[in-house]
Design a protein around this motif. Structure first.
Motif, mmCIF file in Angstrom:
data_model
loop_
_atom_site.group_PDB
_atom_site.id
_atom_site.type_symbol
_atom_site.label_atom_id
_atom_site.label_comp_id
_atom_site.label_asym_id
_atom_site.label_seq_id
_atom_site.Cartn_x
_atom_site.Cartn_y
_atom_site.Cartn_z
ATOM 1 N N GLN A 465 7.662 -43.085 41.840
ATOM 2 C CA GLN A 465 8.350 -42.252 42.826
ATOM 3 C C GLN A 465 7.775 -42.484 44.226
ATOM 4 O O GLN A 465 7.328 -41.554 44.902
ATOM 5 C CB GLN A 465 8.249 -40.776 42.447
ATOM 6 N N THR A 466 7.802 -43.733 44.637
ATOM 7 C CA THR A 466 7.246 -44.138 45.919
ATOM 8 C C THR A 466 8.298 -44.890 46.717
ATOM 9 O O THR A 466 8.971 -45.785 46.191
ATOM 10 C CB THR A 466 6.021 -45.051 45.730
ATOM 11 N N THR A 467 8.424 -44.538 47.981
ATOM 12 C CA THR A 467 9.315 -45.239 48.900
ATOM 13 C C THR A 467 8.551 -45.595 50.169
ATOM 14 O O THR A 467 7.903 -44.726 50.761
ATOM 15 C CB THR A 467 10.546 -44.389 49.265
ATOM 16 N N ILE A 468 8.633 -46.860 50.552
ATOM 17 C CA ILE A 468 7.988 -47.342 51.767
ATOM 18 C C ILE A 468 9.050 -47.962 52.664
ATOM 19 O O ILE A 468 9.847 -48.788 52.215
ATOM 20 C CB ILE A 468 6.893 -48.383 51.445
ATOM 21 N N THR A 469 9.082 -47.531 53.915
ATOM 22 C CA THR A 469 10.040 -48.047 54.885
ATOM 23 C C THR A 469 9.300 -48.568 56.105
ATOM 24 O O THR A 469 8.391 -47.899 56.606
ATOM 25 C CB THR A 469 11.034 -46.959 55.315
ATOM 26 N N PHE A 505 3.629 -37.208 43.391
ATOM 27 C CA PHE A 505 2.735 -37.223 42.245
ATOM 28 C C PHE A 505 3.148 -36.110 41.280
ATOM 29 O O PHE A 505 3.574 -35.040 41.708
ATOM 30 C CB PHE A 505 1.279 -36.999 42.675
ATOM 31 N N ARG A 506 2.969 -36.382 40.016
ATOM 32 C CA ARG A 506 3.286 -35.359 39.024
ATOM 33 C C ARG A 506 2.305 -35.459 37.871
ATOM 34 O O ARG A 506 2.047 -36.544 37.345
ATOM 35 C CB ARG A 506 4.720 -35.530 38.514
ATOM 36 N N HIS A 511 3.009 -30.685 40.817
ATOM 37 C CA HIS A 511 3.674 -31.675 41.654
ATOM 38 C C HIS A 511 3.040 -31.675 43.042
ATOM 39 O O HIS A 511 2.666 -30.626 43.566
ATOM 40 C CB HIS A 511 5.162 -31.351 41.818
ATOM 41 N N LEU A 512 2.963 -32.853 43.634
ATOM 42 C CA LEU A 512 2.564 -32.996 45.028
ATOM 43 C C LEU A 512 3.480 -34.020 45.666
ATOM 44 O O LEU A 512 3.399 -35.213 45.380
ATOM 45 C CB LEU A 512 1.102 -33.440 45.153
ATOM 46 N N ASP A 513 4.393 -33.548 46.507
ATOM 47 C CA ASP A 513 5.324 -34.415 47.231
ATOM 48 C C ASP A 513 4.807 -34.632 48.644
ATOM 49 O O ASP A 513 4.404 -33.671 49.315
ATOM 50 C CB ASP A 513 6.713 -33.782 47.285
ATOM 51 N N ASN A 514 4.837 -35.874 49.099
ATOM 52 C CA ASN A 514 4.304 -36.217 50.414
ATOM 53 C C ASN A 514 5.277 -37.123 51.157
ATOM 54 O O ASN A 514 5.899 -38.007 50.557
ATOM 55 C CB ASN A 514 2.967 -36.966 50.289
ATOM 56 N N ASP A 536 4.047 -30.952 50.011
ATOM 57 C CA ASP A 536 4.520 -29.831 49.210
ATOM 58 C C ASP A 536 3.795 -29.856 47.868
ATOM 59 O O ASP A 536 4.029 -30.739 47.034
ATOM 60 C CB ASP A 536 6.032 -29.940 49.005
ATOM 61 N N LEU A 537 2.886 -28.913 47.670
ATOM 62 C CA LEU A 537 2.122 -28.788 46.426
ATOM 63 C C LEU A 537 2.691 -27.598 45.655
ATOM 64 O O LEU A 537 2.693 -26.480 46.174
ATOM 65 C CB LEU A 537 0.641 -28.586 46.736
ATOM 66 N N TYR A 538 3.150 -27.826 44.443
ATOM 67 C CA TYR A 538 3.818 -26.741 43.737
ATOM 68 C C TYR A 538 3.706 -26.912 42.224
ATOM 69 O O TYR A 538 3.397 -27.983 41.696
ATOM 70 C CB TYR A 538 5.289 -26.655 44.138
#
Length: 639
Positions: A465-469, A505-506, A511-514, A536-538
């Protein structure tokens, strides 16, 4: 799923709204020319990384929807996830931050430099409010009937602070449909003398031929914004104990400054398909008319004080007025074909005309532009594609051109890679070319074409679940706001680089979304931030036999800038000012519950000031609003 022709006529009702409840615990919505490159949607789409409900949460597919520019292609509709419900602010969308003054519904600016998708001119007035308006390119129609509704509401202060969104759709017989969308933002009681109202209405009537090879869509879009401006704090440099001092108690400059923007647009779109499958010829013709105005007025300005806001634009003490009316006529035709489910080609032509009336007495300025172009290449099952496009337009004696090559490689389970090489020349926004204030001509600019060339690439690694632009862009002759907020053209080129990362991350229910974004400019004449991030840590899980879904988390956002940015409300200009930049942190905590089609969220916003003194500002003079408690409820009813 029953065919639309066999379904009985039923009412589809989608009412979404948000009347935001806030509690003072410590004293305290596109321009239609965006799709002119052919009816194919942009082949380079940044992958959306969102672990909100990948494995946890119910199937959110409701029914098929379709878009105005291609009504023959259906897409699934998804109800809002728990994360989307909690992050309701249009200026705080994941990976797409906007700089604003705290009041939702008011003027805002993208934290990154936006690139036009074609060579046609834009008015410019609507850009500061675009995030609050219904986007024509994203406006959805429905293809089958299922009645349902959503409502956000709050039991407190609903008359002063709310967001309401609604949708109503009705099939008429087996071949036509009527749809209406509405959304409204109303925000007050954040700062002294500052309030916002932004509304957007969209309606459409769709008629389908008996053999389903013809579609006609008559649509109307209304956009309305009213904003009361306070000019910012008089003493933004002072140190304040933010646990005691309310932002409403801090003195501001302006007391009677207001602006209003209105845009009424009507379009007729007609589509013809020679075959029911994709291997045919698709013809799309659109004709549209828009009429509206932008007004700014301050009849009680005090020159000795308010000159700090208006600067050289304050020429007398009888008040300020900027009144610009406009009309737009636009038509376009696209012809698209697909061969052997592999090759795609399209050609397009367009014409638009603007008529601008200044202060009712300064006469009318006309702006005509003609555009032609084409697009083609191969596209194998949306997995591998290589598409090139070229367009040219002419206005007066000036030519504008755009050339691009888009590539896409998509693996269902592993990765996707998109890339683009392009060169684009386009005109400055029309509102930057001429300005009258109280019947006096302030500027009359003739800008050279803005030239932009660049390379962009996006890599998505699905298992992680990684995106690099990444982007490498060169701008020649860019237009920007000078130190008085007046438009100016930079005499040479500027190189800029952008890198963004989205990583989720999960670990079980954790979950930790960055998202992190870094941008650098050879010369940052716009004073945009160098870096921003969202985290977002949840915890997200289901209980009670998977009937109750919940999400509990903490949201953190930070903007870091070496520069200071101010705002000139007369002509909606964000412009650079002297002084050091600052950090702009925000820390929220939230809780969302979902039971079947019912959701409720609670959010305590911006308690970072409780940890430190001082004012954090993303636009100079406009600190973040005081910490607030918000809530919202929505539900979905369906047969």
């Amino acid at each position: 799923m029953p065919d639309r022709a066999t379904c009985p006529t039923r009412l589809i009702l989608l009412l979404t709204g948000c009347i935001v409840f806030q509690c003072n615990l410590f004293g305290q919505f596109t321009n239609p020319q965006d799709t002119l490159g052919g009816n194919l949607r942009d082949s380079v789409i940044v992958a959306s990384i969102d672990s909100i409900e990948t494995d946890t949460g119910p199937d959110t597919t409701i029914y098929d929807i379709l878009f105005i520019d291609d009504p023959f292609t259906k897409s699934p509709y998804h109800k809002a996830t728990l994360g989307e419900t909690a992050l309701y602010d249009p200026n705080e969308q994941w990976g797409d931050l906007r700089l604003y003054f705290g009041n939702i519904g008011g003027s805002s600016l993208s934290a990154t430099l936006e690139t036009p998708e074609n060579t046609l001119a834009s008015l410019g007035f609507q850009k500061v409010y675009d995030s609050y308006f219904i986007d024509r390119d994203e406006y959805t129609l429905m293809s089958i009937n299922r009645p349902f509704s959503e409502v956000y509401f709050s039991p407190f202060r609903g008359d002063a602070n709310f967001i309401a969104i609604g949708k109503l759709s009705q099939n008429i017989g087996s071949q036509s449909n009527f749809t209406i969308d509405f959304q409204r933002f109303l925000q007050t009681d954040y700062y002294l003398g500052q309030s916002t109202k932004a509304s957007s209405v969209a309606t459409s009537y769709q008629l389908q031929g008996k053999k389903k090879r013809y579609q006609a869509i008559l649509s109307y879009f209304g956009k309305f914004s009213d904003e009361q401006h306070n000019g910012g704090l008089i003493t933004p440099e002072e140190s304040y104990d933010t646990t005691v001092i309310q932002k409403l108690d801090l003195d501001t400059y302006l007391s009677s400054a207001t602006s209003r923007f209105q845009d009424y647009s009507i379009y007729l779109d007609q589509h013809w398909n020679t075959k029911k499958d994709t291997n045919g010829i698709h013809i799309h013709h659109m004709a549209g008319y828009s009429s509206g105005f932008f007004k700014y007025g301050d009849e009680n300005t005090v020159s000795s004080r308010d000159s700090a806001v208006y600067k050289s634009l304050l020429t007398n003490s009888i008040g300020l007025r900027n009144n610009q009316k406009f009309k737009q006529y636009i038509t376009r035709v696209n012809v698209h074909t697909r061969l052997f489910n592999l090759l795609e080609f399209s050609g397009f032509a367009a014409f638009q005309r603007f008529e601008i009336i200044y202060n009712n007495t300064a006469g009318t300025k006309d702006y005509n532009q003609v555009m032609f172009g084409g697009k083609g290449g191969f596209n194998w099952n949306e997995k591998v594609s290589l598409l090139g496009s070229i367009e040219t337009s002419s206005s007066g004696n000036q030519l504008y051109n755009r050339v691009s090559i888009d590539a896409n490689i998509e693996s269902m389970d592993w990765l996707s890679l998109q890339g683009r090489i392009y060169r684009n020349s386009y005109p400055a926004d029309i509102n930057m070319t001429q300005l009258y204030i109280t019947d006096s001509l302030v500027y009359n600019n003739t800008f050279d074409a803005i030239n932009e060339s660049g390379v962009t690439a996006t890599l998505t690694i699905k298992p992680t679940q990684t995106t690099i632009t990444g982007k490498l862009i060169t701008l020649d002759n860019p237009v920007y706001g000078s130190t008085d907020g007046l438009p100016a053209q930079y005499a040479s080129g500027i190189n800029r680089q952008e890198v963004s990362l989205q990583q989720n991350f999960r670990l079980g229910i954790f979950h930790l979304d960055n998202t992190l974004h870094y941008q650098s400019f050879e010369d940052n004449i716009w004073h945009l931030p160098n870096f921003f991030s969202q985290h977002d840590l949840y915890i997200q899980d289901e209980v009670f036999d998977d009937n109750l879904h919940y999400r509990f988390g903490c949201y953190f956002r930070q903007i870091m800038s070496d520069y200071r940015l101010a705002y000139q409300p007369i002509n909606q200009a964000f412009y650079p000012v002297e002084g050091a930049g600052s950090q702009y942190p925000r820390f929220d905590t939230y809780l969302v519950f979902g039971i079947d089609q019912f959701q409720i969220f609670f959010r305590y916003e911006n308690f970072y000031p409780l940890l430190r003194d001082g004012l954090d500002m993303q636009v100079y003079g406009f600190p973040h609003y005081d910490n607030r408690f918000r809530m919202g409820i929505k539900w979905l009813l369906k047969d």
